[in-house]
Scaffold this motif. Structure first.
Motif, mmCIF file in Angstrom:
data_model
loop_
_atom_site.group_PDB
_atom_site.id
_atom_site.type_symbol
_atom_site.label_atom_id
_atom_site.label_comp_id
_atom_site.label_asym_id
_atom_site.label_seq_id
_atom_site.Cartn_x
_atom_site.Cartn_y
_atom_site.Cartn_z
ATOM 1 N N ASN A 155 0.794 -1.241 0.000
ATOM 2 C CA ASN A 155 0.000 0.000 0.000
ATOM 3 C C ASN A 155 0.826 1.291 0.000
ATOM 4 O O ASN A 155 0.503 2.216 -0.748
ATOM 5 C CB ASN A 155 -1.021 0.009 1.150
ATOM 6 N N PRO A 156 1.872 1.397 0.811
ATOM 7 C CA PRO A 156 2.665 2.638 0.760
ATOM 8 C C PRO A 156 3.295 2.881 -0.617
ATOM 9 O O PRO A 156 3.482 4.039 -1.006
ATOM 10 C CB PRO A 156 3.737 2.405 1.831
ATOM 11 N N PHE A 207 1.905 1.653 -3.511
ATOM 12 C CA PHE A 207 0.777 1.861 -4.424
ATOM 13 C C PHE A 207 0.230 3.285 -4.325
ATOM 14 O O PHE A 207 -0.054 3.926 -5.343
ATOM 15 C CB PHE A 207 -0.320 0.842 -4.090
ATOM 16 N N VAL A 208 0.088 3.779 -3.086
ATOM 17 C CA VAL A 208 -0.486 5.106 -2.870
ATOM 18 C C VAL A 208 0.406 6.188 -3.479
ATOM 19 O O VAL A 208 -0.066 7.187 -4.025
ATOM 20 C CB VAL A 208 -0.686 5.332 -1.350
ATOM 21 N N ARG A 209 1.722 5.976 -3.418
ATOM 22 C CA ARG A 209 2.690 6.904 -3.982
ATOM 23 C C ARG A 209 2.759 6.773 -5.502
ATOM 24 O O ARG A 209 3.134 7.720 -6.197
ATOM 25 C CB ARG A 209 4.007 6.449 -3.377
ATOM 26 N N PRO A 262 -7.989 4.712 -3.778
ATOM 27 C CA PRO A 262 -7.543 3.380 -4.195
ATOM 28 C C PRO A 262 -6.237 2.999 -3.502
ATOM 29 O O PRO A 262 -5.327 3.823 -3.380
ATOM 30 C CB PRO A 262 -7.342 3.536 -5.709
ATOM 31 N N GLY A 263 -6.170 1.768 -3.044
ATOM 32 C CA GLY A 263 -4.980 1.272 -2.358
ATOM 33 C C GLY A 263 -4.981 -0.245 -2.370
ATOM 34 O O GLY A 263 -5.712 -0.874 -3.149
ATOM 35 N N VAL A 264 -4.156 -0.830 -1.510
ATOM 36 C CA VAL A 264 -4.071 -2.288 -1.411
ATOM 37 C C VAL A 264 -4.185 -2.675 0.055
ATOM 38 O O VAL A 264 -3.378 -2.230 0.876
ATOM 39 C CB VAL A 264 -2.726 -2.817 -1.966
ATOM 40 N N ASP A 270 0.963 8.636 3.373
ATOM 41 C CA ASP A 270 2.108 7.723 3.415
ATOM 42 C C ASP A 270 1.676 6.285 3.135
ATOM 43 O O ASP A 270 2.519 5.400 2.973
ATOM 44 C CB ASP A 270 2.780 7.813 4.794
ATOM 45 N N GLY A 271 0.366 6.031 3.111
ATOM 46 C CA GLY A 271 -0.124 4.671 2.860
ATOM 47 C C GLY A 271 -0.445 3.899 4.125
ATOM 48 O O GLY A 271 -0.773 2.710 4.068
#
Lengths: 277, 404
Positions: free
Chosen positions: A113-114, A116-118, B284-286, B299-300
């Motif tokens: 996720n960190p 992907f978000v970036r 959107p994310g994981v 930062d996610g």
């Protein structure tokens, strides 16, 4: 360039394994969670680990939901997040370590996720700029979604993959085909910090992974390696040995007792390195 | 408009399999098994028999005339409201629809041990129930906060023979229970099937759970036509992970005249940080094995969700909902804790039906949905579960009134 100037190796990671081989020993790969227990101590710990003989540093990017990690690294991530850690700080940390050490190979190790978000492309560019040599993303399978592998490749960075005891021969081949640096064989089906399993099976699997990947990349083995004796045993069949949770626990114990963790980690890493010949 | 995945497990840019390598082969095996058995007549027959004789399907579609009247009068219009009564399923919620299907699959895969995560405890109870029926050992992961606020369900699971692990890590709610269930699965993947309870998670779960829950929409489609002679104007369901909503929506996805509304938990309000409106306020994310909307910071790092209802208290959502949101096929609203409590009381007083606090969010969305529909419209609300488990929580809010 990822590799040191004038290096004959395709990357600093490949160079690290080749150097170990030329010295008649196995490579030491050490995992530490970035910003555990805080940015400055973490910087000193990473540099100390390199000084004490670590060939490849895995710089763990703290994440709120580390579902593949056991209690030791979960706790490290909690400490790191409480100290303001995360992807942004992990990149800063990488840059700071690189400023003082041009030799040690650094792999950013984290969750999807960190990144992907970036955005994978931005992450790869920032990782490159921070002096990293590669990345390992626990929950981003390259065959499922090639975006990260492509982004890293465009920056000349290695994608270090995990290979598990459950991986089928077809998967091993597909994973190895896009991998760079080394292949990380997970010694057990489980989370980080579990008990070291029966090494007979791991040894046979490492041999199989080498065959399936055509021997193109070195194979390091991790999960469950806690002591110099464990490291020596695994070094009998692997090209490199990964130690993570045990190193994180050394830091945790020192911090809990109010001591500076740097000397204790440095001594721990020296013992591991000595066990690898 | 069809929402058949573009590739297996893909819903537009959402879905996929974002898990550690150890689990990938198990997910491939599971996807292949689901592909095969979901079309196998013997499997279907066994599933249908369990749904009929054990779960208690079909569940009724109940017209809620007084509720409709209250909302319609305030808006000066005519309205018909129908409740899809998943609260009347055995164990008290729609969750059992999914569990009976997955336990049959686990049996065919030769798995000897079952694990599951649970938020409100409804999925944990449903999983423990099928494990008792099939004689399989069962371990349930539940956040410590949820163990506290849903203690009745903890005891039900234990009575059914399941072991309940209280997860204290992180925010000690549903997302942490899922993390811990995934840690168990990665350790015991050879012997264990993970009965994931919602349309989130890695492929094939969103597809498989969506198909197993689609029985809700299939029944409702037939029932509403029998009752009104036509399709409804709108369907309304609460969305946490989104399995009851997906189950209802699947009956109407290809009917462009049927508008689909999901209601997320707005907690203490969308302008506070205490909510669980992943589709409304996330990006959107994981998370937990799939690309989808998540609540996280720049930062996610995954954000802490908040809802009075444990089943909606989740910073992620199923990938098919993310796709339906982006394409506009479904519209997602949010209801606050207070609105859900008020809706819960309204339904109790109007219709003699006490919904789960999760389902009360869907009821709370009714006035806003009705206002967008033509005069004389009909709406189906999915009552995904019954409210018995929430009596402790509700009594805290309405305590004086309930005891007087």
């Amino acid at each position: 360039m990822t590799n040191a100037p004038g290096s004959p190796f395709p990357s600093r990671i490949a160079g690290a394994f080749a150097r170990a081989r030329s010295q008649g020993r196995k490579a030491l790969v050490l995992y530490l969670t970035g910003c555990d227990p805080d940015f400055e101590t973490s910087r000193r710990l990473l540099l100390a680990a390199a000084r004490a003989g670590t060939d490849v540093l895995e710089l763990g990017v703290p994440w709120s939901d580390p579902s593949a990690d056991g209690p030791a690294i979960q706790a490290a991530m909690r400490r790191a997040l409480a100290a303001g850690g995360g992807m942004g700080k992990a990149l800063d940390l990488c840059r700071a370590v690189r400023a003082d050490n041009a030799e040690v190979a650094i792999v950013l190790f984290g969750y999807a996720n960190p990144i992907f978000v970036r955005g994978a492309a931005k992450f790869a560019a920032q990782a490159k700029q921070a002096g990293a040599d590669g990345a390992l993303c626990v929950d981003w399978p390259a065959d499922e979604d090639p975006e990260l592998a492509q982004a890293l490749s465009q920056q000349g960075l290695d994608l270090v993959p995990l290979i598990a005891p459950t991986s089928t021969p077809e998967r091993v081949k597909a994973i190895a085909a896009v991998a760079g640096g080394f292949l990380y064989y997970v010694s057990l089906t489980g989370i980080t910090g579990s008990q070291l399993p029966n090494l007979g099976e791991a040894s046979a699997r490492v041999r199989q992974v080498r065959e399936l990947s055509g021997g193109r990349l070195p194979v390091a083995v991790g999960f469950g390696i806690a002591t110099p004796a464990d490291a020596r045993a695994v070094a009998g069949f692997a090209d490199g040995v990964v130690v993570g949770s045990a190193a994180v626990r050394v830091i945790e114990r020192a911090v809990a007792a109010g001591r500076d963790p740097v000397p204790e980690l440095e001594a721990f890493v020296r013992d591991l390195r000595a066990a690898l010949g | 408009m069809s929402t058949v995945p573009h590739a297996p497990g893909q819903f537009g840019p959402y879905g996929g399999r974002y898990v550690s390598e150890t689990l990938m082969p198990a997910l491939e095996e599971l996807a292949a098994a689901w592909e095969r058995f979901s079309r196998d007549p013997t499997f279907r027959a066994e599933l249908d028999r369990l749904l009929r004789e054990y779960v208690g399907r079909p569940t009724p579609l109940t017209e809620a005339a007084q509720l409709a009247d209250q909302v319609a009068r305030a808006q000066g219009r005519r309205l018909r409201v129908f409740l899809k009564r998943e609260d009347l399923c055995h164990t008290g919620s729609h969750k059992l629809n999914n569990c009976v299907g997955q336990i049959l699959l686990a049996q065919r895969l030769g798995k000897k041990r079952i694990i599951a995560e649970t938020g409100a405890g409804q999925h944990g109870v449903a999983t423990a129930t099928v494990c008792a029926l099939f004689g399989l050992p069962c371990e349930i992961y539940m956040g410590a906060v949820d163990v506290e606020r849903q203690s009745l369900n903890v005891f039900r699971m234990q009575l059914l023979g399941a072991k309940v692990h209280s997860v204290k890590d992180g925010t000690a709610t549903l997302k942490d229970a899922m993390n811990e269930a995934m840690r168990d699965w990665v350790t015991n993947v050879g012997t264990t099937h993970y009965v994931l309870g919602t349309v989130a998670g890695p492929h094939p779960y969103p597809t498989m759970v969506g198909e197993l829950q689609s029985v809700i929409g299939r029944e409702a489609r037939v029932q509403i036509q029998a009752a009104t002679g036509r399709l409804p104007d709108a369907c309304l369901a609460c969305v946490g992970g989104g399995s009851n909503a997906m189950g209802l929506f699947r009956g109407f996805l290809d009917d462009p005249g049927v508008r689909l509304f999901g209601v997320e938990a707005a907690g203490e309000g969308l302008d506070t940080s205490h909510h669980a409106a992943t589709l409304g306020k996330g990006r959107p994310g994981v998370l937990h094995g799939a690309r989808s909307y998540v609540l996280c910071d720049d930062d996610g790092q995954i954000a802490e969700a908040h809802s009075i209802s444990a089943g909606l208290d989740y910073p992620g959502v199923g990938p098919e909902h993310s796709y339906l949101r982006d394409t506009g096929r479904a519209v997602y609203l949010a209801a606050t804790d207070q609105e859900a409590l008020d809706a819960c009381r309204l339904l109790a007083r109007c219709e003699g039906i006490i919904p789960a606090l999760e389902s009360a969010h869907a009821v709370a969305g009714l006035p806003r949905v009705a206002a967008q529909l033509p005069d004389g419209a009909s709406v189906i609300i999915n009552i995904s579960g019954r409210g018995d488990k929430d009596m402790g929580t509700i009594a805290k809010y309405f305590g004086a009134e309930v005891s007087s």
